[in-house]
Enzyme design. Structure first.
Site, mmCIF file in Angstrom:
data_model
loop_
_atom_site.group_PDB
_atom_site.id
_atom_site.type_symbol
_atom_site.label_atom_id
_atom_site.label_comp_id
_atom_site.label_asym_id
_atom_site.label_seq_id
_atom_site.Cartn_x
_atom_site.Cartn_y
_atom_site.Cartn_z
ATOM 1 C CB THR A 269 -0.897 0.001 1.269
ATOM 2 O OG1 THR A 269 -1.670 -1.195 1.265
ATOM 3 C CG2 THR A 269 -1.817 1.195 1.306
ATOM 4 C CB VAL A 270 3.245 2.679 2.473
ATOM 5 C CG1 VAL A 270 4.027 3.977 2.612
ATOM 6 C CG2 VAL A 270 2.183 2.586 3.576
ATOM 7 C CB VAL B 191 2.900 9.239 14.296
ATOM 8 C CG1 VAL B 191 1.712 9.607 15.185
ATOM 9 C CG2 VAL B 191 3.902 8.394 15.072
ATOM 10 N N GLY C 80 -6.807 -0.591 2.491
ATOM 11 C CA GLY C 80 -5.360 -0.453 2.752
ATOM 12 C C GLY C 80 -5.063 0.296 4.037
ATOM 13 C CD GLU D 220 -0.108 -1.386 10.665
ATOM 14 O OE1 GLU D 220 1.014 -1.853 10.438
ATOM 15 O OE2 GLU D 220 -0.439 -0.257 10.264
ATOM 16 C CG ASP E 122 -1.019 1.321 14.424
ATOM 17 O OD1 ASP E 122 0.006 1.096 13.760
ATOM 18 O OD2 ASP E 122 -1.711 2.348 14.282
ATOM 19 C CE LYS F 296 0.022 4.788 13.610
ATOM 20 N NZ LYS F 296 -1.315 4.592 13.041
ATOM 21 N N GLY G 163 -3.635 5.025 4.596
ATOM 22 C CA GLY G 163 -3.936 4.929 3.166
ATOM 23 C C GLY G 163 -2.702 5.231 2.332
HETATM 24 P P1 NAP Z 1 1.727 -3.963 2.841
HETATM 25 O O1 NAP Z 1 0.697 -3.428 1.927
HETATM 26 O O2 NAP Z 1 1.487 -5.254 3.515
HETATM 27 O O3 NAP Z 1 3.118 -3.999 2.034
HETATM 28 C C1 NAP Z 1 4.266 -4.613 2.544
HETATM 29 C C2 NAP Z 1 5.259 -4.749 1.404
HETATM 30 O O4 NAP Z 1 6.477 -5.245 1.904
HETATM 31 C C3 NAP Z 1 4.793 -5.733 0.322
HETATM 32 O O5 NAP Z 1 5.155 -5.242 -0.941
HETATM 33 C C4 NAP Z 1 5.578 -6.996 0.628
HETATM 34 O O6 NAP Z 1 5.854 -7.775 -0.528
HETATM 35 C C5 NAP Z 1 6.858 -6.415 1.171
HETATM 36 N N1 NAP Z 1 7.542 -7.312 2.097
HETATM 37 C C6 NAP Z 1 7.113 -7.719 3.325
HETATM 38 N N2 NAP Z 1 8.033 -8.525 3.897
HETATM 39 C C7 NAP Z 1 9.038 -8.621 3.010
HETATM 40 C C8 NAP Z 1 10.274 -9.322 3.010
HETATM 41 N N3 NAP Z 1 10.649 -10.095 4.034
HETATM 42 N N4 NAP Z 1 11.080 -9.207 1.929
HETATM 43 C C9 NAP Z 1 10.727 -8.442 0.887
HETATM 44 N N5 NAP Z 1 9.562 -7.735 0.824
HETATM 45 C C10 NAP Z 1 8.745 -7.843 1.875
HETATM 46 O O7 NAP Z 1 2.024 -2.925 4.018
HETATM 47 P P2 NAP Z 1 1.756 -1.345 4.000
HETATM 48 O O8 NAP Z 1 0.332 -1.095 4.381
HETATM 49 O O9 NAP Z 1 2.288 -0.751 2.775
HETATM 50 O O10 NAP Z 1 2.623 -0.907 5.280
HETATM 51 C C11 NAP Z 1 4.016 -0.841 5.213
HETATM 52 C C12 NAP Z 1 4.546 -0.145 6.468
HETATM 53 O O11 NAP Z 1 4.001 1.171 6.544
HETATM 54 C C13 NAP Z 1 4.160 -0.826 7.788
HETATM 55 O O12 NAP Z 1 5.195 -0.621 8.715
HETATM 56 C C14 NAP Z 1 2.926 -0.039 8.241
HETATM 57 O O13 NAP Z 1 2.751 -0.065 9.633
HETATM 58 C C15 NAP Z 1 3.305 1.347 7.778
HETATM 59 N N6 NAP Z 1 2.193 2.257 7.531
HETATM 60 C C16 NAP Z 1 1.130 1.868 6.785
HETATM 61 C C17 NAP Z 1 0.100 2.756 6.520
HETATM 62 C C18 NAP Z 1 -1.096 2.372 5.706
HETATM 63 O O14 NAP Z 1 -2.032 3.188 5.613
HETATM 64 N N7 NAP Z 1 -1.123 1.197 5.102
HETATM 65 C C19 NAP Z 1 0.146 4.066 7.053
HETATM 66 C C20 NAP Z 1 1.270 4.432 7.817
HETATM 67 C C21 NAP Z 1 2.284 3.533 8.056
HETATM 68 P P3 NAP Z 1 4.664 -8.454 -1.387
HETATM 69 O O15 NAP Z 1 3.940 -7.310 -2.020
HETATM 70 O O16 NAP Z 1 5.364 -9.299 -2.364
HETATM 71 O O17 NAP Z 1 3.839 -9.202 -0.393
HETATM 72 N N1 HSE Z 2 -3.017 0.668 10.359
HETATM 73 C C1 HSE Z 2 -2.692 2.033 10.595
HETATM 74 C C2 HSE Z 2 -3.956 2.799 10.887
HETATM 75 C C3 HSE Z 2 -2.005 2.606 9.395
HETATM 76 O O1 HSE Z 2 -5.052 2.282 10.633
HETATM 77 O O2 HSE Z 2 -3.864 3.911 11.396
HETATM 78 C C4 HSE Z 2 -1.506 4.008 9.604
HETATM 79 O O3 HSE Z 2 -0.436 4.029 10.514
#
Ligand code: NAP
Ligand code: HSE
Length: 438
Positions: free
Chosen positions: A14-15, A131, A186, A189, A200, A204, A309
């Site tokens: 997602t990110v 955060v 998206g 977590e 989470d 934060k 998101g």
């Molecule tokens: P996600 O959609 O699950 O994406 C994770 C990515 O990392 C995927 O591309 C996955 O590969 C890759 N990955 C995971 N483990 C791996 C490994 N061992 N080796 C290589 N690639 C690996 O997660 P996300 O929502 O983008 O979140 C990523 C981070 O940002 C997390 O720390 C989350 O807490 C933080 N965050 C997320 C948001 C949000 O709104 N989603 C907001 C703020 C912060 P594949 O695609 O091949 O599975």
């Molecule tokens: N899973 C987290 C949330 C992503 O819903 O706030 C953003 O950090």
């Protein structure tokens, strides 16, 4: 001519996809964006279709190859989880590369170790996206609010749970259905338990507290309650009593004037909270987050916006890359780090025991619908020094009644002891819900 900056992405979910999309469409953005080049991307599954147009040559399923690639100047960790993320961040730092990460789980638990390693290597680790999603809050705490004595930070800092609670309040939606939607959008977590159990938000608030008060706290000691035991009925009763229900994360300093304690005492907690409808946090709905900072001399300042998101979070990640690109453009003098961007801790903090935290409490008790029950409950609270703000009976039927009590501010320890005694009353069938109130 300005030199381009090579970015290695760890994660294209997602990110990561949002980050790639910004870097690949620099038109109309700050000219520094045009100097960012995506040079290597690690994913877990090379065959998965991707939402960003990435040349297959850039992809690898070995994240070490991204960190070790000499054309990667900045490592952007958006894979999540503790390991291998922590080892990869430390590896990048050891190689003299600055790191940008959105990973609050790793920073809340290993922030000190990471900051020390970064200092030794003379590189930055920037965490704006960790955060509040797209909301600028990390850099404002480090820089724009730097002259303040911060008193309190309270926030809605989990988008998933705020989305769920808002939909329950608005249309009585079913918890499981809305959680599924939040996952599809998206917001959640990879293991949504981190969102709904409040973990989470605890990560934060640990990060915000460290920046606001100048010293790290023990993440594992933060009293944390999520929304899984919350019943739609509580949201409904709260509404009738003039409140909205929000998952709040709060950090407040409790030092007394002239105290010689070398540790700054803090009350830090994450709990579903009844927020009066006229409070600024009550109107924060959907995936939006808000952080209310109270400081001297600023007074109150609130940061509001999308808390999760792809696009919003990527906006914060790329802002951090731009900070590093900007520093590279002017060149760092004598290998010194900018102390405001680096934000090392300058004080020691400690958490007060949860029993000593002073809050207003919301309690829903299941009772018999018999004369004198309310009086008996009131007497027990009085005996233990708990003063009641309101006590209301809802839904009285032959099967029983529900009594909702809102207390005045009181130490949590007194609530726990009085509840033990109330549960022994013959007419009381049990405690159905316990939250706090602002
Ligand atoms: P996600 O959609 O699950 O994406 C994770 C990515 O990392 C995927 O591309 C996955 O590969 C890759 N990955 C995971 N483990 C791996 C490994 N061992 N080796 C290589 N690639 C690996 O997660 P996300 O929502 O983008 O979140 C990523 C981070 O940002 C997390 O720390 C989350 O807490 C933080 N965050 C997320 C948001 C949000 O709104 N989603 C907001 C703020 C912060 P594949 O695609 O091949 O599975
Ligand atoms: N899973 C987290 C949330 C992503 O819903 O706030 C953003 O950090």
């Amino acid at each position: 001519m300005r030199k381009s900056i090579g970015v290695g992405l760890l994660g294209l979910g997602t990110v990561g996809t949002g980050v790639a999309n910004i870097i690949q469409t620099p038109e109309g953005r700050n000219p520094l964006v045009g100097g960012i080049k995506l040079v290597r991307v690690a994913v877990r599954d090379l065959k998965r279709p991707r939402g960003a147009s990435i040349s297959p040559d850039l992809l690898t399923n070995d994240p070490n190859k991204v960190v070790d690639d000499p054309s990667v100047d900045v490592v952007v960790e958006v894979m999540g989880g503790i390991e291998p993320a922590l080892s990869l961040i430390l590896r990048a730092i050891a190689k003299g590369k600055s790191v940008v990460t959105a990973n609050k789980a790793v920073i809340a638990r290993h922030g000190e170790e990471i900051a020390a390693a970064a200092k030794t290597s003379g590189v930055y680790v920037l965490i704006e996206a960790a955060v509040g999603g797209g909301i600028p809050i990390i850099e404002p705490l480090k820089q724009s609010l730097g002259s303040n004595r911060i008193q309190k930070v309270s926030g809605i800092i989990n988008g998933t749970t705020n989305y769920i609670l808002s939909r329950i309040a608005k249309e009585g939606a079913a918890y499981k259905d809305v959680l599924k939607e939040a996952q599809e959008l998206g917001y959640a977590e990879s293991d949504p338990e981190a969102d709904v159990e409040g973990l989470d938000a605890a990560d934060k608030i640990a990060i915000l507290s460290g920046l606001a008060f100048g010293g790290p706290i023990n993440r594992e000691s933060i009293p944390t309650q999520g929304i899984t035991s919350l019943n739609n009925r509580d949201v409904d009763y709260a509404n009738k009593l003039g409140y909205g229900v929000k998952l709040l994360a709060v950090a407040e300093r409790l030092d007394k004037e002239n105290s010689i304690d070398p540790y700054l005492p803090l009350a830090v907690w994450v709990q579903p909270t009844l927020v009066p409808k006229e409070h600024p946090l009550a109107g924060v709905n959907g995936v939006n987050n808000a952080i209310l900072v109270e400081g001297d001399p600023i007074g109150e300042v609130m940061f509001f916006g999308p808390g999760a998101g792809s696009g919003p979070t990527a906006s914060a990640v790329v802002a951090d890359i731009l900070n590093i690109a900007g520093i590279r453009t002017i060149g760092s003098k004598n290998n010194c780090l900018d102390p405001l961007l680096e934000a090392s801790s300058w004080r020691k903090c400690k958490l007060v025991e949860p029993q000593k935290i002073i809050q207003k409490h919301y309690l829903r008790l299941k009772t018999e619908d018999s004369p004198g029950v309310i009086g008996q409950i009131g007497s027990v609270f009085g005996e233990y020094g708990v003063s009641i703000q309101s006590i209301v009976q809802f839904d009285a039927t032959e099967a029983g009644a529900e009594i909702v009590v809102i207390t005045h501010e009181v130490e949590q320890g007194k609530i726990i002891t009085s509840l033990k005694s109330i549960k022994t009353l013959e007419e009381v069938k049990g405690l159905s819900s316990h939250m706090v109130c602002l």
